[in-house]
Design an enzyme around this catalytic site. Structure first.
Site, mmCIF file in Angstrom:
data_model
loop_
_atom_site.group_PDB
_atom_site.id
_atom_site.type_symbol
_atom_site.label_atom_id
_atom_site.label_comp_id
_atom_site.label_asym_id
_atom_site.label_seq_id
_atom_site.Cartn_x
_atom_site.Cartn_y
_atom_site.Cartn_z
ATOM 1 N N TRP A 69 6.750 -12.404 7.662
ATOM 2 C CA TRP A 69 7.661 -12.937 8.684
ATOM 3 C C TRP A 69 8.334 -14.237 8.227
ATOM 4 O O TRP A 69 8.278 -15.262 8.903
ATOM 5 C CB TRP A 69 6.911 -13.154 9.999
ATOM 6 C CG TRP A 69 6.449 -11.909 10.693
ATOM 7 C CD1 TRP A 69 6.252 -10.674 10.136
ATOM 8 C CD2 TRP A 69 6.101 -11.782 12.072
ATOM 9 N NE1 TRP A 69 5.805 -9.784 11.082
ATOM 10 C CE2 TRP A 69 5.695 -10.435 12.288
ATOM 11 C CE3 TRP A 69 6.076 -12.654 13.154
ATOM 12 C CZ2 TRP A 69 5.289 -9.955 13.531
ATOM 13 C CZ3 TRP A 69 5.662 -12.182 14.389
ATOM 14 C CH2 TRP A 69 5.286 -10.846 14.575
ATOM 15 N N VAL A 77 13.370 -18.236 -0.127
ATOM 16 C CA VAL A 77 12.224 -18.877 -0.781
ATOM 17 C C VAL A 77 12.648 -19.484 -2.111
ATOM 18 O O VAL A 77 12.241 -20.593 -2.462
ATOM 19 C CB VAL A 77 11.080 -17.864 -0.971
ATOM 20 C CG1 VAL A 77 9.921 -18.490 -1.749
ATOM 21 C CG2 VAL A 77 10.578 -17.369 0.387
ATOM 22 N N ALA A 100 14.115 -10.280 -4.913
ATOM 23 C CA ALA A 100 13.597 -9.038 -4.328
ATOM 24 C C ALA A 100 14.692 -8.324 -3.556
ATOM 25 O O ALA A 100 15.694 -8.928 -3.150
ATOM 26 C CB ALA A 100 12.426 -9.327 -3.392
ATOM 27 N N TYR A 101 14.484 -7.043 -3.343
ATOM 28 C CA TYR A 101 15.269 -6.261 -2.387
ATOM 29 C C TYR A 101 14.563 -6.418 -1.045
ATOM 30 O O TYR A 101 13.402 -6.040 -0.901
ATOM 31 C CB TYR A 101 15.289 -4.791 -2.819
ATOM 32 C CG TYR A 101 16.115 -3.883 -1.928
ATOM 33 C CD1 TYR A 101 17.320 -3.359 -2.385
ATOM 34 C CD2 TYR A 101 15.688 -3.531 -0.653
ATOM 35 C CE1 TYR A 101 18.085 -2.501 -1.588
ATOM 36 C CE2 TYR A 101 16.437 -2.687 0.149
ATOM 37 C CZ TYR A 101 17.636 -2.180 -0.318
ATOM 38 O OH TYR A 101 18.376 -1.349 0.476
ATOM 39 N N THR A 110 4.125 -8.606 0.247
ATOM 40 C CA THR A 110 4.358 -8.559 1.688
ATOM 41 C C THR A 110 3.207 -7.922 2.455
ATOM 42 O O THR A 110 2.452 -7.111 1.897
ATOM 43 C CB THR A 110 5.654 -7.753 1.951
ATOM 44 O OG1 THR A 110 5.838 -7.538 3.348
ATOM 45 C CG2 THR A 110 5.573 -6.383 1.286
ATOM 46 N N GLY A 134 17.914 -17.248 -2.934
ATOM 47 C CA GLY A 134 17.276 -16.664 -1.757
ATOM 48 C C GLY A 134 16.596 -17.709 -0.901
ATOM 49 O O GLY A 134 16.536 -18.891 -1.256
ATOM 50 N N ASP A 163 19.423 -10.172 -13.078
ATOM 51 C CA ASP A 163 19.660 -9.080 -12.137
ATOM 52 C C ASP A 163 18.509 -8.085 -12.217
ATOM 53 O O ASP A 163 18.401 -7.317 -13.188
ATOM 54 C CB ASP A 163 20.994 -8.404 -12.469
ATOM 55 C CG ASP A 163 21.375 -7.335 -11.461
ATOM 56 O OD1 ASP A 163 20.566 -7.048 -10.554
ATOM 57 O OD2 ASP A 163 22.477 -6.771 -11.591
ATOM 58 N N TYR A 212 10.412 0.074 1.922
ATOM 59 C CA TYR A 212 10.303 -1.303 1.427
ATOM 60 C C TYR A 212 8.862 -1.611 1.039
ATOM 61 O O TYR A 212 8.600 -2.140 -0.055
ATOM 62 C CB TYR A 212 10.799 -2.277 2.497
ATOM 63 C CG TYR A 212 10.491 -3.722 2.187
ATOM 64 C CD1 TYR A 212 11.199 -4.402 1.203
ATOM 65 C CD2 TYR A 212 9.496 -4.398 2.876
ATOM 66 C CE1 TYR A 212 10.924 -5.729 0.921
ATOM 67 C CE2 TYR A 212 9.210 -5.725 2.599
ATOM 68 C CZ TYR A 212 9.921 -6.385 1.617
ATOM 69 O OH TYR A 212 9.644 -7.696 1.330
#
Length: 298
Positions: free
Chosen positions: A149, A12, A59-60, A100, A10, A35, A124
């Site tokens: 962001w 990050v 993450a999703y 987040t 991903g 997973d 989310y």
């Protein structure tokens, strides 16, 4: 230290694989090896590797799609972090987890502090809050880092989307009444490495306390202001990349409806992470400049 990193491919996670390397042995796992949509597999995985630190960057992240896939989002962002936390406690590991600004509803007039009431507006945000709560309930040593962001020179994000659209269109319409701090994935990763080193020292000395910390760039802007900065800097730093865009119209979020509602205010106060870990994040403009420089051909 032995560190286990999830979500290694991903935005990050890819940066973390580099940033964490000086701290010790890094076992970097992508979705094929770890997973989070199958939380029942995680305890055995953690027991097998027995790390000192788990950094969960998986993450999703499909915010709009989560409105129709909330169960899956909650499994990946909520149930799986809970399993990681319980597994971390079993092997005595420290868990680092990312959350987040979307756990807040954006109605506050100033920057959010970590202890402000949470009230996510979308699926989310609810899924990420479920992860925070599951980790807290586990009793493991943990640090939850809320960011906002996120952008990078790779993957899907606002910077890359704007550069693509700016090369295709002469006019763009961008939301101007949502505010936050664009945060570069590399800055998140580098700060995380500093936090892990300090937290490891605290644990060795018996002074560690789990907690939630905001981690974002300094400063603030709207999505419209961010877009203007992207194109202004791109014309200076990426002259080989032709841009057609000549006009960027500011619009209210109401004129750009999306399946998931977004908070109008995503600003995060950074005092706590600086006081505890000495982290001083760069201004978002400096981070954007460095990211664009990375996109220049070598």
């Amino acid at each position: 230290m032995k560190l286990l990193l999830t979500g290694a491919n991903g935005q990050v996670g890819w940066e973390l694989a580099r940033s964490l390397m000086p701290l010790g042995e890094v076992v970097a796992l992508d979705r094929s090896r770890c997973d989070l949509s199958r939380p029942e597999t995680l305890a055995a995985l953690i027991a097998e590797h027995a790390p000192d630190v788990i950094v969960n960057a998986a993450a999703y992240t499909a915010v709009d799609k989560a409105e129709s896939e909330e169960a899956l989002a909650t499994t990946i962002n909520g149930a799986a972090p809970g399993e990681l936390a319980r597994a971390a406690k079993a092997v005595g590991a420290l868990l680092i987890h990312y959350s987040t600004d979307y756990v807040f509803d954006g109605s506050k007039s100033g920057p959010y502090i970590e202890d402000d009431p949470v009230a996510p507006l979308n699926a989310y945000g609810r899924s990420k809050l479920a992860g925070e709560e599951a980790i807290g309930d586990s009793g493991c040593d943990h640090l939850i880092l809320r960011t906002t962001w996120v952008f990078a020179s790779r993957g899907g994000n606002f910077v890359r989307t704007m550069l693509r659209l700016g090369a295709e269109r002469e006019q763009l319409r961008v939301v101007a009444d949502q505010w936050g701090a664009p945060t570069w994935a590399r800055n998140i990763a580098d700060a995380t490495a500093q936090i892990v080193a300090r937290a490891h020292q605290e644990r060795c000395q018996g002074g560690f306390v789990s907690g939630v910390f905001n981690l974002a760039s300094r400063g603030e802007t709207s999505w419209h202001g961010f877009a203007e900065a992207i194109f202004a800097m791109a014309r200076e730093r990426l002259p080989q990349r032709p841009l057609k865009v000549a006009r960027i119209d500011p619009i209210p979020a109401a004129d750009y409806p999306t399946p998931a509602a977004r908070p109008a205010n995503s600003r995060l106060a950074l005092d706590r992470v600086q006081a505890r870990f000495g982290i001083v994040m760069p201004p978002w403009q400096a981070a954007l400049a460095r990211c664009l420089d990375e996109l220049a051909p070598r």
